[in-house]
Design a protein around this motif. Structure first.
Motif, mmCIF file in Angstrom:
data_model
loop_
_atom_site.group_PDB
_atom_site.id
_atom_site.type_symbol
_atom_site.label_atom_id
_atom_site.label_comp_id
_atom_site.label_asym_id
_atom_site.label_seq_id
_atom_site.Cartn_x
_atom_site.Cartn_y
_atom_site.Cartn_z
ATOM 1 N N UNK A 12 132.375 93.995 28.355
ATOM 2 C CA UNK A 12 130.828 94.152 27.899
ATOM 3 C C UNK A 12 129.856 94.005 29.030
ATOM 4 N N UNK A 13 130.181 93.044 29.988
ATOM 5 C CA UNK A 13 129.234 92.856 30.878
ATOM 6 C C UNK A 13 129.367 94.190 31.944
ATOM 7 N N UNK A 14 130.272 94.777 31.977
ATOM 8 C CA UNK A 14 130.662 96.177 32.869
ATOM 9 C C UNK A 14 130.172 97.329 32.043
ATOM 10 N N UNK A 15 129.685 97.190 30.760
ATOM 11 C CA UNK A 15 129.324 98.336 30.140
ATOM 12 C C UNK A 15 130.507 99.359 30.124
ATOM 13 N N UNK A 16 131.946 98.954 29.788
ATOM 14 C CA UNK A 16 132.868 99.887 29.885
ATOM 15 C C UNK A 16 132.816 101.023 28.783
ATOM 16 N N UNK A 17 132.192 100.650 27.558
ATOM 17 C CA UNK A 17 131.755 101.680 26.412
ATOM 18 C C UNK A 17 131.067 102.672 26.801
ATOM 19 N N UNK A 18 131.123 103.773 27.120
ATOM 20 C CA UNK A 18 129.916 104.875 27.621
ATOM 21 C C UNK A 18 129.007 104.666 26.509
#
Length: 435
Positions: A297-303
């Motif tokens: 979540x922190x790395x905003x993996x979900x585009x």
């Protein structure tokens, strides 16, 4: 009774082919759009290591301070200084520092050219921490980490390419002109999202083919093949870069109990406070400790485009269902005389409800079958919207097939509640009199 009502539903589909076709198309297109975008969302938000995601933690230490960090959040990577301090402290059950490297594998076969492969330098603990499956052999030991040994672990695909699938454990492998002893061959392993290094890969990349010890990579002065971010000049030379405040290392710690997590947080805060007292940090300790899913979540993996497209497609499905409500209402009310006769012959409102809801479910099933075909077509076009590495993760499996049919049937039944209620309110006496 269910079978009888189902037969009535099938007959009703044939009785009004135009209305039926419109309803099936509305449901099919709406469900297909939703399921196609959901398949992408499901792939990108997947838990890549469900059996261990709650015990693996990515620590962060703010070595840049409020002037250079991201709105108070510590940098997403570590300096060599901090990573080595955490490794030496050994406060977790297992831990590893890691970074991507660019290397060439030189085959023994003179007819083959050197091969550039996705590669990482990490510690031997990582194989157990990340539950890496082995086809032959195993990872290297902590003693080999400490000895900076020339050992390596390769993937099954690379083993097939170089050794035709034979057990290559113990054999030598030429990497960048240096001889390494193979300790293990990894079986098929490609966690997606790529949880152990989302910073350098955005969460999606080809499988890693070669692993070597972190300590060996530093000895050989191998630079990172990923991001290298500095808030000030690192100075000249490799040693200066290692001592700089440049961030380029990912770090993972295995903390199996909640008490260990709390203790590790205290350790991180204590380490940052120590750096403050030493004059390296001019700000209060600012650290984070996130498990795998929180780190995703922190790395905003979900585009963001997958979230937006999912919401848009759900809105499209809602519009399709509103149209289905109108079509069902027209279809059912057209049969008011039939309903009146059935009520006059003793059919209860409950039976009317059952008949028309089952008939609606039949329409939903037909729409779901059309939706399955259109979802399959939609899968072929995902690459036009998303990156190829993300698009290839979306696929039509048994779960998605079942979900498509279930969503189509349930959505149609829900859309049929109001038309069915209106049908059940038909007064038999009025209908008999008017006919």
């Amino acid at each position: 009774m269910f079978a009888y009502y189902f037969q009535l539903g099938v007959r009703s589909l044939r009785r009004n082919p135009v209305l039926t076709a419109l309803m099936i198309m509305a449901i099919g297109f709406g469900v297909a759009a939703s399921m196609t975008t959901y398949s992408v969302f499901r792939a990108t938000s997947n838990n890549p290591i469900p059996q261990r995601s709650s015990v693996l933690f990515a620590p962060q230490i703010d070595n840049w301070g409020p002037e250079d960090n991201d709105k108070g959040e510590p940098p997403s990577a570590m300096t060599y200084t901090d990573a080595m301090a955490l490794m030496r402290a050994h406060k977790a059950q297992r831990q590893t520092a890691l970074y991507p490297i660019a290397i060439s594998v030189v085959p023994d076969d003179a007819n083959m050219l050197p091969i550039m492969e996705n590669s990482y330098a990490w510690y031997g603990d990582a194989f157990s921490m990340f539950d890496v499956p082995f086809l032959y052999g195993s990872g290297w030991t902590s003693a080999e980490d400490d000895a900076h040994a020339a050992v390596t672990v390769i993937s099954r695909a690379l083993n097939e390419k170089l050794f035709h699938g034979a057990n290559s454990v113990g054999r030598a492998l030429n990497i960048d002109g240096h001889s390494y002893r193979i300790t293990g061959v990894i079986d098929t392993w490609n966690p997606q999202p790529l949880f152990f290094d989302p910073v350098n890969t955005s969460g999606f990349d080809d499988p890693t083919q070669v692993f070597i010890p972190f300590t060996r990579a530093i000895d050989l002065k191998l630079p990172t093949a990923g991001n290298n971010n500095c808030n000030k000049d690192a100075g000249d030379g490799y040693e200066a870069w290692l001592r700089s405040e440049c961030i380029w290392i990912q770090y993972w710690a295995e903390l199996p109990q909640s008490t260990a997590v709390a203790s590790y947080k205290d350790f991180l805060a204590g380490y940052a406070a120590e750096q403050q007292r030493a004059g390296r940090f001019r700000w209060a300790p600012n650290v984070r400790l996130n498990d795998v899913m929180k780190w995703m979540d922190v790395q905003k993996v979900v585009p963001p485009e997958s979230k937006i497209s999912l919401l848009v497609s759900l809105g499209f499905l809602l519009i399709c269902l509103v149209n289905t409500v109108g079509l069902l209402l027209a279809k059912f009310m057209k049969r008011s005389s039939e309903i009146g006769v059935r009520r006059a012959l003793g059919a209860s409102r409950r039976e009317i409800y059952a008949q028309f809801l089952i008939e609606s479910a039949t329409v939903g099933l037909a729409g779901g079958l059309l939706g399955l075909i259109l979802t399959g077509v939609g899968m072929l076009g995902i690459g036009l919207v998303f990156e190829p590495q993300i698009a290839r993760l979306a696929h039509l499996d048994v779960k998605l097939i079942a979900l498509t049919l279930l969503v189509a049937i349930m959505a149609t039944v829900m859309a049929a509640f109001y038309p069915t209620w209106r049908a059940a309110q038909v007064q038999p006496a009025w209908q008999l009199k008017s006919n």
